[in-house]
Enzyme design. Structure first.
Site, PDB file in Angstrom:
ATOM      1  N   ASP A 196      -3.522  18.387 -15.900  1.00 64.01           N
ATOM      2  CA  ASP A 196      -3.726  17.002 -16.317  1.00 64.01           C
ATOM      3  C   ASP A 196      -3.160  16.906 -17.732  1.00 64.01           C
ATOM      4  O   ASP A 196      -3.740  17.435 -18.688  1.00 64.01           O
ATOM      5  CB  ASP A 196      -5.226  16.681 -16.268  1.00 64.01           C
ATOM      6  CG  ASP A 196      -5.532  15.257 -16.723  1.00 64.01           C
ATOM      7  OD1 ASP A 196      -4.704  14.662 -17.442  1.00 64.01           O
ATOM      8  OD2 ASP A 196      -6.621  14.755 -16.375  1.00 64.01           O
ATOM      9  N   ARG A 238       0.822  -1.224   0.000  1.00 69.01           N
ATOM     10  CA  ARG A 238       0.000   0.000   0.000  1.00 69.01           C
ATOM     11  C   ARG A 238       0.847   1.261   0.000  1.00 69.01           C
ATOM     12  O   ARG A 238       0.393   2.326  -0.429  1.00 69.01           O
ATOM     13  CB  ARG A 238      -0.984   0.017   1.192  1.00 69.01           C
ATOM     14  CG  ARG A 238      -1.806   1.310   1.235  1.00 69.01           C
ATOM     15  CD  ARG A 238      -2.988   1.262   2.190  1.00 69.01           C
ATOM     16  NE  ARG A 238      -2.672   0.728   3.475  1.00 69.01           N
ATOM     17  CZ  ARG A 238      -2.003   1.392   4.433  1.00 69.01           C
ATOM     18  NH1 ARG A 238      -1.588   2.633   4.237  1.00 69.01           N
ATOM     19  NH2 ARG A 238      -1.762   0.819   5.587  1.00 69.01           N
ATOM     20  N   TYR A 280     -12.127  16.687 -18.098  1.00 69.91           N
ATOM     21  CA  TYR A 280     -12.580  15.287 -18.116  1.00 69.91           C
ATOM     22  C   TYR A 280     -13.770  15.153 -17.144  1.00 69.91           C
ATOM     23  O   TYR A 280     -13.743  15.729 -16.044  1.00 69.91           O
ATOM     24  CB  TYR A 280     -11.418  14.371 -17.705  1.00 69.91           C
ATOM     25  CG  TYR A 280     -11.881  12.993 -17.348  1.00 69.91           C
ATOM     26  CD1 TYR A 280     -12.474  12.186 -18.303  1.00 69.91           C
ATOM     27  CD2 TYR A 280     -11.773  12.508 -16.050  1.00 69.91           C
ATOM     28  CE1 TYR A 280     -12.947  10.925 -17.977  1.00 69.91           C
ATOM     29  CE2 TYR A 280     -12.233  11.249 -15.718  1.00 69.91           C
ATOM     30  CZ  TYR A 280     -12.828  10.466 -16.691  1.00 69.91           C
ATOM     31  OH  TYR A 280     -13.302   9.223 -16.364  1.00 69.91           O
ATOM     32  N   LYS A 337      -4.052   5.634 -20.126  1.00 64.46           N
ATOM     33  CA  LYS A 337      -4.148   6.054 -21.538  1.00 64.46           C
ATOM     34  C   LYS A 337      -2.800   5.846 -22.239  1.00 64.46           C
ATOM     35  O   LYS A 337      -2.341   4.731 -22.335  1.00 64.46           O
ATOM     36  CB  LYS A 337      -4.624   7.504 -21.614  1.00 64.46           C
ATOM     37  CG  LYS A 337      -5.732   7.864 -20.619  1.00 64.46           C
ATOM     38  CD  LYS A 337      -7.015   7.089 -20.826  1.00 64.46           C
ATOM     39  CE  LYS A 337      -8.053   7.525 -19.791  1.00 64.46           C
ATOM     40  NZ  LYS A 337      -9.175   6.652 -19.693  1.00 64.46           N
TER      41      LYS A 337
HETATM   42  N1  PLP Z   1      -7.914  12.587 -17.090  1.00 61.26           N
HETATM   43  C1  PLP Z   1      -8.324  12.475 -18.362  1.00 61.26           C
HETATM   44  C2  PLP Z   1      -7.988  13.564 -19.328  1.00 61.26           C
HETATM   45  C3  PLP Z   1      -9.065  11.359 -18.769  1.00 61.26           C
HETATM   46  O1  PLP Z   1      -9.475  11.275 -20.044  1.00 61.26           O
HETATM   47  C4  PLP Z   1      -9.375  10.357 -17.818  1.00 61.26           C
HETATM   48  C5  PLP Z   1     -10.163   9.163 -18.192  1.00 61.26           C
HETATM   49  O2  PLP Z   1     -10.702   9.052 -19.268  1.00 61.26           O
HETATM   50  C6  PLP Z   1      -8.935  10.522 -16.509  1.00 61.26           C
HETATM   51  C7  PLP Z   1      -8.200  11.636 -16.182  1.00 61.26           C
HETATM   52  C8  PLP Z   1      -9.261   9.499 -15.452  1.00 61.26           C
HETATM   53  O3  PLP Z   1      -8.411   8.407 -15.587  1.00 61.26           O
HETATM   54  P1  PLP Z   1      -8.689   6.939 -14.969  1.00 61.26           P
HETATM   55  O4  PLP Z   1      -9.825   6.361 -15.735  1.00 61.26           O
HETATM   56  O5  PLP Z   1      -7.392   6.259 -15.156  1.00 61.26           O
HETATM   57  O6  PLP Z   1      -9.043   7.138 -13.537  1.00 61.26           O
END
Ligand code: PLP
Length: 385
Positions: A172, A46, A100, A197
Site C-alpha cells: 500500500d 460497472r 491502516y 489521499k
Molecule cells: N490505505 C491507507 C494507508 C489509508 O490511510 C487509507 C485510509 O485512510 C486506506 C488505505 C483506505 O482508503 P479509502 O478510505 O479510500 O478506502
C-alpha cells in the site's frame, strides 16, 4: 518523460471531444455496442471502462512504472479486491502488523471467513518471515510508511523474500504516492493506493487503484467487475484533475511536514516525533535511500495523557480535526479515535499506538503559519497546566 509531464499528458486521448481541453464527464451507465467480441470489453460503467476510466488507468500505470492499472470505488475496494484475487481458500498471507486500521481489521477478522489465514509480522524482521512462511503462503503485504507511526519496513528485503519464496509482494503506497516512491521499480508485484489521499489531493472523493503487471491487473479487474467496486465517472473526473497537480502538492507537503516535524522535535512539551525525514527516526537512512521525500504525515506524543492531546487539537486554529490525509488542508486526529478505532486495545498496544498519539496530515499552507499555530497551541496548553 518526467513524472510532472506524465501527470499532465500521459494517457490523455489526442482526440479532444468537441475540442474540450479538459476531458468531460461521461455520465452514462451504458454505451452503444461497437463490435466488441466479449462481455468485459462492452462499455458499461460497472466494468470501469468508460473514457473517464481508461485515461486514469493509462496515466496511473505510466506514473507508477506499471504495465497496467485499474481504479476502484475506494482505497479499501482496491485492497480487498486485490487480496481476494491473489488469495483463495486455504492460502496463507504474511502481513505487516502496523497497517491502516481498515486493512488491519479486514485481515485480522473478515478474511478468515474466506478460509484465508494471516500471520502478522514486523516489517523489519526477515528472520520472523522465514519462520512463518509455509507451503500455502501466497503473498506478503506491507505499507510503504506505516500509519500512524511512520515505520519504514525493509522494503528491498520484502521483495527479495517474496521472490525467493515465490510470493506475490503487495504494498500500500498511499503514504508515499508515486512522487516519493515507486515500489514497482524495486520489484514489488502490486502497488495499491487510496487515491482519496494524495493522488486526488482535495478531500472531495473516495477512490482507489491497483497497479502492476497486465496479468495481475487483468485478474483483479475480473474480480472487481463481479464484486462491483467501480469508480463513478464524476469521481474519475475529479481524480484526473487532482492528479495533474500531484507533484507540486506532494513536494510542498514533503517540505511542510519536514519543517513541522523539526519544529515539534525541538519543542520542550513534545516527547517524541515520528517522521522518517528526521535524522533521529530509526529507519531514516533507509527512507533517505529509497524515497524522494518522506510525505506529509507525521505523528507525535506529548507528556501527559489523551486529555493533553485533545487540548492541543482544540487550540489549533489551522488544522481541521478530521480523519484522512493527503489533501491540501492540514488535518489532525488521534488515531485511537479515528483510523485505528476498530482495533482492540491489545491490538493497538501491540502496534505501538498510544491513546495520546496525535497524527498530523500536513497540507500545502505556509510552513511558517503551521509552526506558529502549533507554537501558540502548545504554549496555551502549558499555561493551563
Ligand atoms: N490505505 C491507507 C494507508 C489509508 O490511510 C487509507 C485510509 O485512510 C486506506 C488505505 C483506505 O482508503 P479509502 O478510505 O479510500 O478506502
Amino acid at each position: 518523460m518526467n513524472l510532472e509531464t506524465q501527470l499532465i499528458h500521459a494517457g490523455e486521448e489526442e482526440k479532444k471531444y468537441e475540442g474540450a481541453v479538459a476531458l468531460p464527464v461521461f455520465q452514462s451507465a451504458t454505451f452503444a455496442y461497437s463490435n466488441e467480441d466479449n462481455y468485459h470489453d462492452t462499455k458499461y460503467l460497472r466494468l470501469n471502462n468508460t473514457p473517464n476510466h481508461t485515461v486514469l488507468h493509462e496515466k496511473l500505470a505510466q506514473i507508477a512504472g506499471g504495465e497496467a492499472a485499474v481504479v476502484t470505488a475506494s482505497g479499501m475496494a482496491a485492497i480487498t479486491t486485490a487480496l481476494l484475487t491473489v488469495l483463495k481458500k486455504g492460502d496463507h498471507l504474511l502481513a505487516q502488523n502496523c497497517l491502516y486500521g481498515g486493512t488491519r481489521v479486514f485481515l485480522a477478522r473478515d478474511i478468515a471467513d474466506f478460509g484465508i489465514d494471516v500471520d502478522f509480522v514486523s516489517g523489519n524482521a526477515p528472520d520472523e518471515w522465514k519462520k512463518l512462511v509455509r507451503p500455502e503462503t501466497r503473498a506478503i503485504y506491507v505499507e510503504t510508511m506505516s500509519n500512524p507511526l511512520l515505520e519504514v519496513a525493509e522494503l528491498p528485503s520484502v521483495v527479495a523474500f517474496a521472490q525467493s519464496h515465490n510470493l506475490i509482494s503487495m504494498i500500500d503506497n498511499t503514504f508515499a504516492s508515486p512522487v516519493n516512491f515507486r515500489p514497482l521499480d524495486i520489484g514489488f508485484d502490486l502497488s495499491l493506493h487510496s487515491c482519496t489521499k494524495y493522488l486526488n489531493g482535495h478531500s472531495d472523493i473516495v477512490a482507489g487503484c491497483a497497479i502492476g503487471s497486465r496479468e495481475l491487473i487483468t485478474r483483479i479487474v475480473h474480480r472487481l467487475n463481479i464484486m462491483g467496486g467501480c469508480l463513478d465517472p464524476h469521481a474519475c473526473f475529479l481524480l484526473l484533475r487532482g492528479m495533474k497537480t500531484l507533484a507540486l502538492r506532494v513536494e510542498k507537503q514533503n517540505e511542510n511536514a519536514h519543517a513541522l516535524a523539526a519544529f515539534l522535535e525541538k519543542h520542550p512539551a513534545v516527547e517524541c516525533v515520528n517522521y522518517p525525514g528526521l535524522s533521529t527516526h530509526p529507519q531514516h537512512n533507509c527512507a533517505k535511500t529509497l524515497f524522494n521525500g518522506c510525505g506529509g504525515v507525521l505523528s507525535f506524543e506529548m507528556a501527559g495523557d489523551s486529555r493533553i492531546a485533545d487540548a492541543v487539537i482544540s487550540k489549533l486554529q489551522l488544522p481541521i480535526s478530521a480523519p484522512s490525509l493527503g489533501g491540501i488542508e492540514t488535518l489532525i486526529t488521534r488515531p485511537v479515535q479515528t483510523s485505528h478505532s476498530g482495533l482492540t486495545e491489545e491490538e493497538r498496544r501491540d502496534a505501538g499506538i498510544s491513546e495520546r498519539l496525535i497524527r498530523v496530515a500536513v497540507g500545502i499552507e505556509a510552513a511558517e503559519d503551521l509552526c506558529a499555530d502549533f507554537e501558540q497551541a502548545l504554549r496555551g496548553v502549558e499555561e493551563e497546566k
